[in-house]
Motif scaffolding. Structure first.
Motif: not given
Ligand SMILES: Nc1ncnc2c1ncn2[C@@H]1O[C@H](COP(=O)(O)OP(=O)(O)OP(=O)(O)O)[C@@H](O)[C@H]1O
Ligand SMILES: [Mg+2]
Lengths: 241, 308
Positions: A90-93, A95, B283-284, B305, B308
């Motif tokens: 997954p991608r994390f905005k 992080l 999934d995160q 995050g 932020k």
């Protein structure tokens, strides 16, 4: 170290239930490098997810160093020493790479420590440590950061799901060296799900998973010549005859 | 500022990162009284004579200076409406740090309504940082209704960075920005509501001159039973470019509405809007749990995050 017995998993679909894992038995000894391979849709990812606790099997047992994993949460399994690098991370905005690697390591990593992990997956580091793990990363970059999180986690069982997918030739060669080095220098157990012959050749043992079952296990040299014998998807088979 | 109590110092820390008397120009408003003021050679702060509030005059060419104008309220039942006008001289480049902290330990409403108007001269640049913060064990509501109006002259730029993370029961934010030729607008809005809080953000950006640009990024998290409504509206009346991006994470039984509008009044106006509302991707959470975090810890990391 890992002992799987009678593992079954099914999903509901239009026509009722569909069996994805049809009774998997598998033993992996400590310190081994095992490669799981087999046709697309064979159940490899499902098997790995069941070990990590990401899906709940219908029945069967998964023992890790003698502890039954069934019923334990993902977090508990992670803390027991299991890690899993996603096939599709997954991608994390918001992080950053350094933050994710620090979470993986369980402590704040210095930029130098982060760099060291990124180099192992072929990423030129300076450019990446402050990057956010968002949509701006390319698929191959995201995948390599995912692998770096598993390296940073340094657990006693590391499972990598198609680490080579989408990765360029240069990074791929770096990656195979990294797997070899971990295997040689540590007593971590490594399971790699892969379709790549070069990775299959690193294995102490190759496990063929097809149609939700383990159809064959053995040394790379014994399995590779018979890859063509595996029952492929029936539609493809019909098209071939 | 030595007479400020620990409580007041904490509010100042929260809203302005202030640990001591700020450098440069400042004006501290405490329960409607003047808690301290400093003008500098280039930045003059004076009390309005016709209504509550202050005028801030920044000389043309003033560079790398800052103005702090925090507001703190610690009296339950205290309500105010304040007007602050900023006259920003041509070619200057300054940072303005506003913010409001309410500590309400009583049972009556404490409310701050601030109207900020900025007249930004040619080629001047301002960064406007605004933090809202509420705390207090009382049952009294904490309400903040900020209203911001910005007039950008040719080539001027405003970067507006606002955040309200927890603690404010009700907020109604109104932002209006008018940009002439070459004007540049950057808005970053962050909001987290919880409990039964409500927040409404009304934003209107008018790109009136050729070459004007606007970029709006709004990130919000709505938890529990809180409610948020966003009305971002951009009008392009010239050859201009605007990009508005609203991203919200919804949790619990919260409600979020995002109601964008883009209006083109010129054939070369290029206006883009993206809006998304969704819960934290499963999934995160799972990925962070495979790295040893509990579900709660994973959620906190993702939200931190995101905001932020
Ligand atoms: N949640 C689900 N719902 C329906 N079908 C599923 C679900 N999860 C997995 N499957 C199916 O189970 C089968 C096995 O999937 P899995 O992802 O384990 O395969 P794989 O061996 O990892 O394949 P690949 O080599 O393509 O990665 C596939 O046919 C897939 O479509
Ligand atoms: Mg797979």
């Amino acid at each position: 170290m890992l002992s799987i017995r009678g593992l079954r998993y099914a999903v509901e679909d239009a026509g009722g239930g569909r069996e994805i894992l049809g009774g998997i038995d598998l033993d992996v000894e400590r310190g081994r490098l095992v490669v799981i391979t087999g046709p697309n849709g064979g159940g490899k990812t499902t098997l790995a997810k069941a070990v990590m606790g990401l899906i709940e099997p219908a029945s069967g047992s998964i023992k890790f160093n003698g502890t039954e994993l069934i019923g334990l949460s993902v977090t508990e399994r992670a803390r027991l020493g299991i890690s899993y690098g996603f096939q599709h991370p997954p991608r994390f905005k918001g992080l950053q790479v350094t933050e994710l690697l620090s979470i993986a390591a369980g402590r704040k990593l210095t930029p130098n420590e982060c760099c060291a992990y990124l180099v192992k997956v072929g990423l030129c580091t300076e450019d990446y440590i402050d990057r956010e793990i968002d949509a701006s990363l390319s698929g191959g970059e995201l995948k390599r950061i995912e692998i770096a999180t598993i390296l940073a986690r340094n657990s006693s069982l590391m499972i990598f799901d198609e680490p080579e997918a989408g990765i360029d030739l240069w990074s791929f060669s770096k990656l195979t060296q990294t797997f070899e080095a971990i295997h040689k220098r540590s007593d971590s157990t490594i399971i790699i799900i892969s379709h790549q012959e070069r990775i299959i050749r690193l294995a102490d043992e190759v496990v063929l998973v097809a149609g939700g079952r383990v159809t064959q296990t053995g040394a790379a040299g014994d399995i590779l010549p018979h890859i063509g014998d595996v029952a492929v998807d029936c539609a493809i088979k019909e098209a071939l005859v | 500022m030595s007479k400020l109590s620990a409580l007041e110092m904490n509010l100042l820390r929260q809203i302005a990162d202030l640990h001591k008397i700020p450098e440069g120009a400042y004006n501290i408003r405490e329960n409607g009284q003047l808690g301290g003021r400093n003008s500098t050679e280039n930045i003059e702060i004076s009390t309005k004579t016709d209504k509550p509030g202050i005028d801030i005059r920044i000389k043309p060419g003033t560079k790398n200076e800052s103005v702090h104008i925090p507001v703190i309220i610690t009296k339950t039942g205290y309500s105010e409406l304040v007007y602050n006008d900023f006259y920003v001289g041509e070619d200057s480049d300054v940072i303005i740090i506003a913010g409001c902290g309410i500590h309400n330990s009583g049972c009556d409403t404490a409310q701050h309504d601030g109207v900020h108007t900025f007249y930004v001269g040619k080629n001047a640049r301002i960064k406007y940082v605004e933090k809202h913060y509420g705390e207090g064990e009382g049952t009294g509501e904490r309400i903040m209704n900020p209203s911001t109006v910005v007039y950008l002259e040719e080539g001027a730029r405003v970067e507006m960075d606002t955040s309200q993370i927890r603690g404010v029961d009700s907020t109604r934010r109104s932002t209006k920005i008018y940009a002439k030729a070459g004007g540049e607008v950057l808005v970053l809005e962050k909001l987290l509501t919880h409990g039964r809080q409500t927040a409404v953000s009304d934003m209107e950006i008018m790109l009136e001159g050729d070459g004007s640009r606007a970029r709006v990024i709004s990130r919000s998290v709505a938890q529990d039973e809180s409610e948020q409504t966003f009305y971002p509206k951009v009008t392009g009346g010239a050859e201009c470019f605007a990009h508005v991006q609203c991203d919200s994470i919804i949790m619990g039984r919260a409600k979020v509405s995002s109601i964008p509008a883009i209006n083109a009044r010129h054939v070369s106006a290029q206006l883009v809007h993206e809006a998304a509302i969704g819960k934290i991707a499963g999934d995160q959470l799972l990925k962070l749990m495979t790295l040893g975090l509990t579900e709660k810890e994973a959620e906190e990391r993702i939200l931190a995050g995101f905001l932020k």
